[in-house]
Every structure is written in C-alpha cells, then in structure tokens.
Design an enzyme around this catalytic site. Structure first.
Site, PDB file in Angstrom:
ATOM      1  N   ARG A   5      -3.265  -1.888  -6.045  1.00 36.52           N
ATOM      2  CA  ARG A   5      -2.521  -2.960  -5.900  1.00 36.52           C
ATOM      3  C   ARG A   5      -3.051  -4.033  -6.948  1.00 36.52           C
ATOM      4  O   ARG A   5      -4.138  -4.143  -7.619  1.00 36.52           O
ATOM      5  CB  ARG A   5      -3.006  -3.857  -4.758  1.00 36.52           C
ATOM      6  CG  ARG A   5      -4.205  -4.110  -4.077  1.00 36.52           C
ATOM      7  CD  ARG A   5      -4.416  -4.666  -2.837  1.00 36.52           C
ATOM      8  NE  ARG A   5      -5.892  -4.827  -2.361  1.00 36.52           N
ATOM      9  CZ  ARG A   5      -6.379  -4.954  -1.318  1.00 36.52           C
ATOM     10  NH1 ARG A   5      -5.605  -4.900  -0.463  1.00 36.52           N
ATOM     11  NH2 ARG A   5      -7.637  -5.186  -0.883  1.00 36.52           N
ATOM     12  N   TYR A  35      12.114 -35.429 -14.232  1.00 35.11           N
ATOM     13  CA  TYR A  35      10.363 -35.319 -14.358  1.00 35.11           C
ATOM     14  C   TYR A  35      10.059 -35.061 -12.645  1.00 35.11           C
ATOM     15  O   TYR A  35      10.914 -35.629 -11.851  1.00 35.11           O
ATOM     16  CB  TYR A  35      10.179 -36.648 -14.908  1.00 35.11           C
ATOM     17  CG  TYR A  35      10.150 -37.640 -14.267  1.00 35.11           C
ATOM     18  CD1 TYR A  35       9.315 -38.153 -13.248  1.00 35.11           C
ATOM     19  CD2 TYR A  35      11.229 -38.802 -14.605  1.00 35.11           C
ATOM     20  CE1 TYR A  35       9.301 -39.585 -12.475  1.00 35.11           C
ATOM     21  CE2 TYR A  35      11.352 -40.020 -13.604  1.00 35.11           C
ATOM     22  CZ  TYR A  35      10.527 -40.324 -12.747  1.00 35.11           C
ATOM     23  OH  TYR A  35      10.410 -41.264 -12.007  1.00 35.11           O
ATOM     24  N   GLY A  73      -8.277  -7.401   4.334  1.00 37.39           N
ATOM     25  CA  GLY A  73      -9.097  -7.455   5.785  1.00 37.39           C
ATOM     26  C   GLY A  73      -8.548  -8.032   6.579  1.00 37.39           C
ATOM     27  O   GLY A  73      -9.197  -8.257   7.727  1.00 37.39           O
ATOM     28  N   CYS A 115       8.326 -38.755  -6.857  1.00 35.54           N
ATOM     29  CA  CYS A 115       7.029 -39.212  -7.051  1.00 35.54           C
ATOM     30  C   CYS A 115       6.137 -38.978  -5.629  1.00 35.54           C
ATOM     31  O   CYS A 115       5.148 -39.486  -5.589  1.00 35.54           O
ATOM     32  CB  CYS A 115       6.868 -40.669  -7.268  1.00 35.54           C
ATOM     33  SG  CYS A 115       7.921 -41.798  -6.260  1.00 35.54           S
ATOM     34  N   MET A 120      -5.915  -7.232   8.524  1.00 38.65           N
ATOM     35  CA  MET A 120      -5.022  -6.212   9.561  1.00 38.65           C
ATOM     36  C   MET A 120      -6.296  -5.230   9.897  1.00 38.65           C
ATOM     37  O   MET A 120      -6.996  -5.025   9.099  1.00 38.65           O
ATOM     38  CB  MET A 120      -3.651  -6.066   9.273  1.00 38.65           C
ATOM     39  CG  MET A 120      -2.704  -7.400   9.567  1.00 38.65           C
ATOM     40  SD  MET A 120      -1.087  -6.993   8.997  1.00 38.65           S
ATOM     41  CE  MET A 120      -1.282  -6.476   7.122  1.00 38.65           C
ATOM     42  N   HIS A 142     -15.985  -8.641   2.166  1.00 37.48           N
ATOM     43  CA  HIS A 142     -14.788  -9.232   2.516  1.00 37.48           C
ATOM     44  C   HIS A 142     -15.004 -10.743   2.090  1.00 37.48           C
ATOM     45  O   HIS A 142     -14.040 -11.400   1.445  1.00 37.48           O
ATOM     46  CB  HIS A 142     -14.977  -9.293   4.076  1.00 37.48           C
ATOM     47  CG  HIS A 142     -13.974 -10.049   4.795  1.00 37.48           C
ATOM     48  ND1 HIS A 142     -14.252 -11.545   5.341  1.00 37.48           N
ATOM     49  CD2 HIS A 142     -12.685 -10.075   5.083  1.00 37.48           C
ATOM     50  CE1 HIS A 142     -13.267 -12.078   5.600  1.00 37.48           C
ATOM     51  NE2 HIS A 142     -12.158 -11.299   5.676  1.00 37.48           N
ATOM     52  N   LYS A 198       0.646  -1.217   0.102  1.00 38.87           N
ATOM     53  CA  LYS A 198       0.003   0.023  -0.047  1.00 38.87           C
ATOM     54  C   LYS A 198       0.867   1.236   0.032  1.00 38.87           C
ATOM     55  O   LYS A 198       0.835   2.146  -0.667  1.00 38.87           O
ATOM     56  CB  LYS A 198      -0.903  -0.076   1.171  1.00 38.87           C
ATOM     57  CG  LYS A 198      -1.912   1.092   1.055  1.00 38.87           C
ATOM     58  CD  LYS A 198      -3.177   1.047   2.221  1.00 38.87           C
ATOM     59  CE  LYS A 198      -3.778  -0.256   2.029  1.00 38.87           C
ATOM     60  NZ  LYS A 198      -4.860  -0.324   2.902  1.00 38.87           N
ATOM     61  N   SER A 231      13.898 -42.862  -8.341  1.00 38.77           N
ATOM     62  CA  SER A 231      12.607 -42.002  -8.091  1.00 38.77           C
ATOM     63  C   SER A 231      12.803 -41.907  -6.647  1.00 38.77           C
ATOM     64  O   SER A 231      12.609 -42.636  -5.836  1.00 38.77           O
ATOM     65  CB  SER A 231      11.353 -42.749  -8.586  1.00 38.77           C
ATOM     66  OG  SER A 231      10.300 -41.909  -8.183  1.00 38.77           O
ATOM     67  N   ARG A 264      -3.868   2.765   8.419  1.00 42.49           N
ATOM     68  CA  ARG A 264      -3.940   1.551   7.955  1.00 42.49           C
ATOM     69  C   ARG A 264      -2.657   0.809   7.763  1.00 42.49           C
ATOM     70  O   ARG A 264      -1.775   1.282   8.048  1.00 42.49           O
ATOM     71  CB  ARG A 264      -4.474   1.991   6.404  1.00 42.49           C
ATOM     72  CG  ARG A 264      -5.648   2.676   6.215  1.00 42.49           C
ATOM     73  CD  ARG A 264      -6.030   2.821   4.823  1.00 42.49           C
ATOM     74  NE  ARG A 264      -7.074   3.734   4.668  1.00 42.49           N
ATOM     75  CZ  ARG A 264      -8.374   3.270   4.359  1.00 42.49           C
ATOM     76  NH1 ARG A 264      -8.511   1.985   3.965  1.00 42.49           N
ATOM     77  NH2 ARG A 264      -9.341   4.279   3.888  1.00 42.49           N
TER      78      ARG A 264
END
Length: 887
Positions: free
Chosen positions: A352, A864, A105, A844, A107, A468, A26, A777, A96
């Site tokens: 934002r 992978y 919402g 895996c 804080m 909210h 902010k 694996s 704020r």
C-alpha cells in the site's frame, strides 16, 4: 445476483488496483500483485459492498454469500492442494480487514484460522515440526479469543508469561512443543471459564465468527476515532480478505517483516524496514519482540548486533529488493509492504502507499519528480497540505541543555515537551484542559488512538520503527520515540524508572523523535528552516495555483511570520485585540463610560496615536501588499470589568464611582451579544469610533508610503453589515476621514472600502451591497454560526455526535458546510459580480486554512483565502492542488 467474493492468486485475479473502492486497498493490491506475477498466497476478498449489507441485516450472512465463500475456499484449496478442516493436511487461513483508505491497526485480524484439536496434529505431522504447529494453535486461540469472543486479552498474556517464567525463559520462541501443548490446554480452559462454552472446533464456525468480527470492527470506537481524525467517511465500510496462511514461525529459515521502499521518516531512497526470524507478522507490528534491521547499513548505523536480513538471509533479501523496485515502479509511489518467508520461500502479503512524515512526503515527492517517475504536478498532489503543519513549528534548539534520561528509536520526527501521562484517557482529559502531554506506554495498541491524537508526543518502552506507535504517530505527525528498552513503566502506579531515576505522572518530559532522545524537563526550541524540498515544492505549487493566499494577522510579529511563509497580504487584521492592551484599556473604558459624544471624542483622541502606531508597525512589515483592516467588531461590554474585584480599580482609573460603572455595565449587558450591538451597529450608533480608526489607518498608511516608497494598500472592512444603507453610512465616515488625512498630508494613497459578509441577509442582498462595497470578505466563522443557528463556542458538546451520525459530513466550523453556507457564498459572489464586475472576493474565517474549504473557494472562483500565519504554506499547497483538480 450481486457478486461479493473476488478471487486472487494462483493465476487468477478477479480485481486489481483500480478496484480499491470495491475491494478495499488490501484486496485490490493483493489482486494487482498477483496479476503482475509476484508471489501472493491465494485467497479471496469479500467486498466493501457487503459491509453495508452486514449491518443492514443485523450481522447475518445470507446463503448466497456462504455459497460464494465456499467457491472462494475451493479456489484456495485448488491452488494449495490442502483442504480446509482436513485432519491430515489442513488449510489454514488468515482473515484480515481492508478499507479503501489505509487504517493501520484500527481493525481486526485473525491468523492461523482452521486449527482445532485434530488439525493441529495433522499440521505437526505434515510439517514435521510439532513446536511450530502448537505455537500456531496457541496464537490462534489467543487471537480468536480476543478478536472474536472479546475475552480478556490480559488473561492469556498472563498465562503465557507464567509459562515462560516457570521454565526460566524470556522469549516465547524458547518454549518447547510440550510447553506449548500445555499452554494450549490452559488457553482452552480460560476460554471455557470466561466464555462459558468450549473453544469452537468447527472450522467453518471459526471462519464465520472471524468474518463477522472483522466487519464488526469497522464500527469499533478506535476505528471511529481514526476515521474522524482522518476524514474517512463511515459509509465506506471495510472489505474482508481471506487468504492461505504462510508461516514465518517455522524455524530459522522462516521470518516475517514490514518494509518501506523508502525511508518513511526522512524520505531517503533506501530500503527501510524490520523483520523477525521464526515469527508471525503480528509480532513485528505489536512490538512484542525487538525486531532486526532489514539492511546491513541500517544495522551498522544503529549500532545493533543482531544480523540484518541482508546478512542472515541474503538470497531472500535480494528477491525482496527486486520486489521493492517492481512495486515502486508499478505504483509510482513509496510502498509499505508486509512479507513472510516460509522455509526460504518469499511471499508478499500486502502493499500500500506508505504512511510518511511531512518531511519524507516532501522529499519523496520532489525526488520522484526529479527522477522522472512522476510529474511535478503529481508531486504537488502527493503531499497532504495539513501534513506541512509538522514542519512549520519550532524544533529543539541544538544548543540548549539536555538532561537525557534514555534513548530509544527515532520512530517519528519532531520534538515535543509536556507533562507525562500513562494512559490514553488521561492524555485526552488533560489535553482538553489545555495541558500539553506526553503519552508514555509500554507499547501502544489501537485502543490508545484517542490519547495518541491528544498528546504532543508519544514514548514507548517496546516496539520498533514499524510498531503500531511508530506508524500511527507518523501518520498523525506526532513525534514518537519507541523501543526505549531501559524504561521500566508502572502504569498503575503512574511512574516510570530508568537508571535509578524516577518520572511521575505530571512531571515534564521532552522527546526528540528525530534522534530518539528522552529528556527530563522542557527543552528550548528554535524556528524551522524552510528550505530545500519544502522551498522547491512551494515554488512548484505557486506556479500552478490561481488563488492568492493572505494571512490573518494583527501584530507585527504575525505579519513577519506570514511574509516568511509566503503570504501575499493580510486578509484580516482584527483591531479589537489592540484595544485590550493595558496601555490603552483605561482610555477605551473612559470612551465607553462617557455620557455624550464630546466625552467619547476626548477619550478617542487619546487612543488615536496608539492606533496609528499599531497600524504603522503592521503596514511597515506588509509594505506594498494589501492589508484588510476590520474596524471594531465586538460589543462594548466586553471591554468592561466582569469580576467584582475589578470594579473599584477600574472606577478609580476611569474617574467615576463604582455604582456608575456597574450601572453602565448593566446597561450594556446583552443576552445574546453575538447578535447584539456590535460590528457596524457600533459605527452607526457611535460613528466617532470608526472615524478615529479610519484616521489612524490613513495617517499610518501615508507615513509608511513616504518612508518606504512602497505604498501599502489598506482595505477598510466594515463588519456585520446586513443592509446596503449600513455600508453606505460607514463608507461615508471612512471616505471623509481619508480625504481629511490626504489634505493634511498632501499625499493620497490607494485604498478600498468593503465589508465582511457574515450574515445570511448580506449574502442574499449582495447585489445591492456591492453598489457601495468594493470588496467582500466572507467571515465564514460567523456566517456558519448565523446560517446554522449554532454557537461556535458551545457546538463541541454535540457536533461530534452530528458528524458521527452523518448529519454533517465534517465539523462545519472546521470545513465549510458546502450545501448551506457554501451556497450562500456562491449566491453572494454571483450577485456581487453582477453589480460590480471586478469586486474582490476572499474568505478570512478559520476555513481559510482548511484544504477542503480552499478547494471550494477555487471552485467558486474567489480571489484569495486568508489563514493564520502558520497555515499560509498549507493554504498555498492546497490552493495549487485545488487548481490542478479543477483542470
């Protein structure tokens, strides 16, 4: 001396958008908006650095900070021409929070700070609007009492409702200046009664109380829960933004609103938002009043009567539209904006990157790339992989019967069915017991965050598309219907009513966050269509990723789903699940109960055709692709009965007496079976088991190759190997079975024999194990257990506290413990490659579908990852992002 205060507005910007870590999102964006000439009320930011100091110093404020804040106040006073605490023309400020990651919402905020019994009179005289001044004072007392003094919020709400009822009013905007003056007196009396002291009149005491409360809210329970759910480190802290108040509650030429530069639910390129005339920002976010639409088109589409901002305030609306375009082009992303109009003057209070659904994220990313605003690579990086989970599960069948109870606003898309609960604690408890729940509230608050996360869907009677409930639900990927105004909810009695019908706690309800419909009972679902923007982004992702993505699958249906989602093979086929099927469990038990090899082989001979059928079905679906099949892993006692009532039935079926069965069960019982007679240890002791499984695999593979023409590539995996010799013995069993089958069938196929690395010793001795094994694996579930000495089944009792206290950054069973388990993987990969240059390496465990773990696999250079079928697209996108981030 460390600088903690940074100014913005009035031609000054001490920071900018690149300072998010220091100033919070902010603060950085306020400074940035001011620097590019947008109308931002002047103010200053106390940096996130001070948050840590605040906690280290026990909540005290050193004189050096007080001096910097005094300089910041002087900056605001210089720009506005007002003085803080001046009885004649008072400066009022908002206080704020502003963390570096958006936490909507979670804080605390305090508005209208600087009002007391003297300044309220000055504000009334200067504004020539006594009603506005007293309305601002009552709001300030109510908010300050709640946020800073931590008094019962309900007591003030009740006083407000009584004040309206006494006059026969519905809305607080109907209260006159005198009504509000009386309400302020009542509020002050409540403060003295509940707090034991009068409401603070010194404006500087008010300011420091509010600053302390905002810093303190960083460690509130709801903020901790939100951080845990969104992987936000507790050490980041929050900044505090102190800014000159601008007022949307100064009559019909004033307003406040929340808007998005694109639709955050669908991603359409259309201004999306809500506003309220004669209101302050908290009114919109909290859903206290039903807001009006921003655009005429949105109002008409919704069939709403109240004028849109485009119609009610056309000049200001067009200014706002210009600001939307400026901000989106500047930040090159969809923006979530808060604004206030004070007597026709537009002020920007925040911008934002907007929270969005997965569907919207995909569309916005693809559209922006096609518009030339961002590159394709940036588009890939814009979509949160885990958010795709919202798109990969069934939606309501449009042909299914729907018993529609009511309709609200489609606040967050998707559909969910579940048992109704009326409070967040009940939602969390029932969900922990495996019950799907729908959280029903009049309106949600930040304190409901844990219940919202536990619920399958959220329904509220109040609130708009930017309330909210809507914003948090979209961020979580939970379906949400808000503003269902026909609902009457009695949370204490655990019942809701609508149109003469009643729904009690535990009753089944279905919500459709795409249409806003609320339905009695459960509604049938259909599989999603994964085309359009989803398919486009997946193509882009596949072009840049290096890691292959396989699926953990042991049924033909799992394999089909995996292939549809783009899996490039099976990374883990667990064979033990096949043994539990009712058609073969008796033969399995006969094999276990046999007293010698001959008896075991007789039972295994009966199991062979069943196993061959299992593998044939899987290999047919995955024809032409590699399929890693893990030979039997769990200890044998798991296949025997555990309950007294089962013993007689099993004994009869197995042809033995109950005492013999119980004796054998006792012989096989292990105190720590996870580290007992399982995995390759079974194969060493009873090689005929692995021999039967290997024969079934190769017979199935050869048959599929002959029928399909696309030979499958079986990769036979020996589990729980700790030594080279274990793998050598088991590979000999597998190879012997393969050669026997090939000789009988007159055909050979390509195959590999390798092992699952799931023991620390195996990782450390990987060099010599790779002399025998053709692939590794990494079974990261067991490797995490054996490395950390923590049971995955029991760890939930304490791991939450460990993460909260920073012992582990994340739950190590969700995201790889890079420093411990990760280092063992790196060691094994390096030593394995040194012995066998082309060794195939993959993971895996459950980590195969975790984006952070996938990033680690890319860094280490594995070949992978393998994830559950529904996580394959998540893994594909995460692998692409990991490749881009490693560039």
């Amino acid at each position: 001396m460390t600088q903690y205060v940074y100014r913005f507005g009035g031609g000054v910007s001490d920071g900018g958008k690149g300072d998010k870590n220091l100033l919070g999102g902010k603060g950085a964006n306020l400074a940035e908006m001011a620097s590019i000439g947008l109308p931002v009320p002047p103010g200053f930011t106390i940096s996130t650095d001070f948050c840590a100091v605040y906690y280290d110093e026990g909540g005290q404020f050193p004189q050096s900070l007080r001096d910097e804040v005094a300089t910041g106040l002087a900056h605001i006073e210089g720009v506005t021409g007002k003085k803080f605490g001046d009885p004649a023309d008072p400066l009022l400020v908002s206080v704020r929070s502003g963390a570096r990651a958006s936490m909507p919402g979670m804080m605390d905020t305090v508005l209208n700070l600087g009002l007391n019994d003297q300044t309220v009179e000055g504000l009334a005289a200067k504004s020539e609007d006594a009603r506005f001044a007293w309305d601002s004072y009552r709001r300030f007392i109510q908010m300050y009492a709640d946020v800073v003094l931590e008094l019962d919020h309900g007591a003030f709400e009740e006083a407000l409702e009584i004040a309206k009822e006494d006059q026969g009013f519905t809305l607080d905007t109907e209260l006159s200046a005198d009504d509000l003056r009386k309400l302020v007196a009542e509020y002050k009396g409540l403060v003295e009664k509940l707090w034991g002291k009068p409401f603070p009149q010194d404006v500087h005491d008010q300011l420091w109380g509010a600053v302390g409360a905002v810093f303190g809210s960083w460690q509130s329970e709801r903020a901790k829960v939100y951080r845990r759910l969104n992987d936000i480190p507790g050490g980041w802290g929050t900044a505090v933004n102190i800014q000159a108040m601008v007022f949307g509650n100064m009559g019909d030429t004033s307003a406040t609103g929340v808007a998005f530069t694109r639709d955050p639910s669908k991603g359409d390129r259309a201004y999306y938002g809500e506003f309220l005339i004669n209101a302050q920002g908290e009114d919109v976010v909290a859903g206290i009043r039903t807001p009006q639409y921003l655009t005429k088109t949105a109002r008409e589409d919704a069939g709403a009567k109240a004028s849109s901002m485009e119609e009610a305030m056309p000049e200001v609306y067009h200014q706002l539209a210009d600001v939307f375009d400026t901000l989106e082009n500047h930040y090159r992303d969809m923006q979530d904006i808060e604004f206030t109009v004070e007597k026709t003057k537009l002020w920007m209070l925040q911008t934002r990157a907007g929270k969005r659904t997965a569907k919207a994220a995909l569309k916005i990313a693809v559209d922006m790339a096609n518009e030339g605003l961002i590159t394709r690579e940036e588009a890939i990086l814009r979509v949160e992989p885990m958010a795709l989970d919202q798109l990969l599960h069934p939606t309501l069948d449009p042909k299914a019967h729907r018993d529609v109870l009511t309709k609200g606003l489609p606040a967050s898309p998707g559909a969910a069915s579940g048992a109704v609960v009326f409070d967040a604690d009940a939602a969390e408890k029932k969900a922990a017991d495996g019950v799907a729940v729908i959280l029903v509230r009049t309106e949600t608050s930040p304190d409901d965050i844990h219940g919202m996360h536990a619920a399958k869907g959220i329904l509220t009677a109040r609130g708009g598309m930017t309330s909210h409930a809507a914003v948090v639900a979209r961020g979580m990927g939970r379906p949400c219907v808000s503003g269902a105004g026909t609902l009457s909810i009695d949370a204490k009695a655990k019942i809701m009513r609508c149109g003469g019908r009643e729904v009690k706690e535990g009753d089944l309800l279905t919500i459709d966050g795409t249409t806003g419909e609320v339905m009695i009972g459960a509604v049938a679902t259909v599989q999603p269509e994964l085309s359009g923007d989803f398919a486009t982004l997946m193509v882009w992702a596949d072009e840049v990723r290096r890691l292959k993505v396989r699926a953990n699958a042991e049924t033909p249906e799992d394999c089909r789903v995996a292939r549809e989602f783009g899996a490039e093979g099976v990374g883990l086929c667990r064979t033990e699940h096949m043994f539990f099927e009712s058609s073969r469990i008796t033969n399995v038990r006969q094999m276990i109960l046999a007293s010698d090899e001959k008896g075991r082989r007789a039972a295994l001979e009966k199991l062979l055709p069943e196993q061959r059928k299992d593998f044939t079905e899987i290999l047919e679906v995955m024809a032409g692709l590699p399929v890693t099949i893990r030979l039997l892993d769990p200890p044998l006692h798991e296949f025997l009965p555990h309950e007294e009532s089962e013993f007689a039935e099993v004994a009869t079926a197995a042809g033995v007496d109950v005492d013999t069965l119980k004796r054998r069960a006792a012989e096989l019982h292990e105190f720590n079976p996870m580290l007992g007679h399982r995995g390759c240890r079974l194969g060493v002791t009873y090689p005929e088991i692995y021999e039967m499984q290997a024969r079934a695999i190769f017979e199935a593979a050869v048959d599929v190759a002959e029928k399909s023409g696309a030979a499958p590539i079986p990769e036979v995996m020996i589990p729980l190997v700790a030594t080279r010799r274990e793998l050598e013995l088991m590979k000999a069993v597998v190879d012997k079975a393969a050669q026997a089958v090939f000789a009988e069938k007159g055909r050979t196929i390509e195959y590999l024999v390798g092992t699952m690395i799931e023991l620390p010793r195996a990782a450390l001795r990987a060099g010599e194990i790779a002399e025998v094994g053709e692939f590794f694996s990494f079974g990261t579930n067991d490797l995490t257990q054996t490395t950390l000495g923590v049971s995955r089944d029991d760890a939930s009792r304490f791991l939450g506290a460990y993460v909260e206290q920073g012992i582990y950054a994340k739950d190590p069973f969700v995201s790889i413990d890079v420093e411990g388990v990760g280092e063992l993987i790196e060691i094994a990969a390096e030593r394995g490659r040194k012995t066998r240059a082309g060794i195939k390496l993959g993971i895996c465990g459950e980590h195969g579908g975790d984006p952070a773990s996938i990033a680690f696999c890319e860094k280490v250079g594995l070949d992978y990852v393998s994830a559950s079928p529904y996580r394959v697209p998540i893994a594909r996108l995460a692998a692409a992002q990991a490749a881009l981030n490693e560039k």
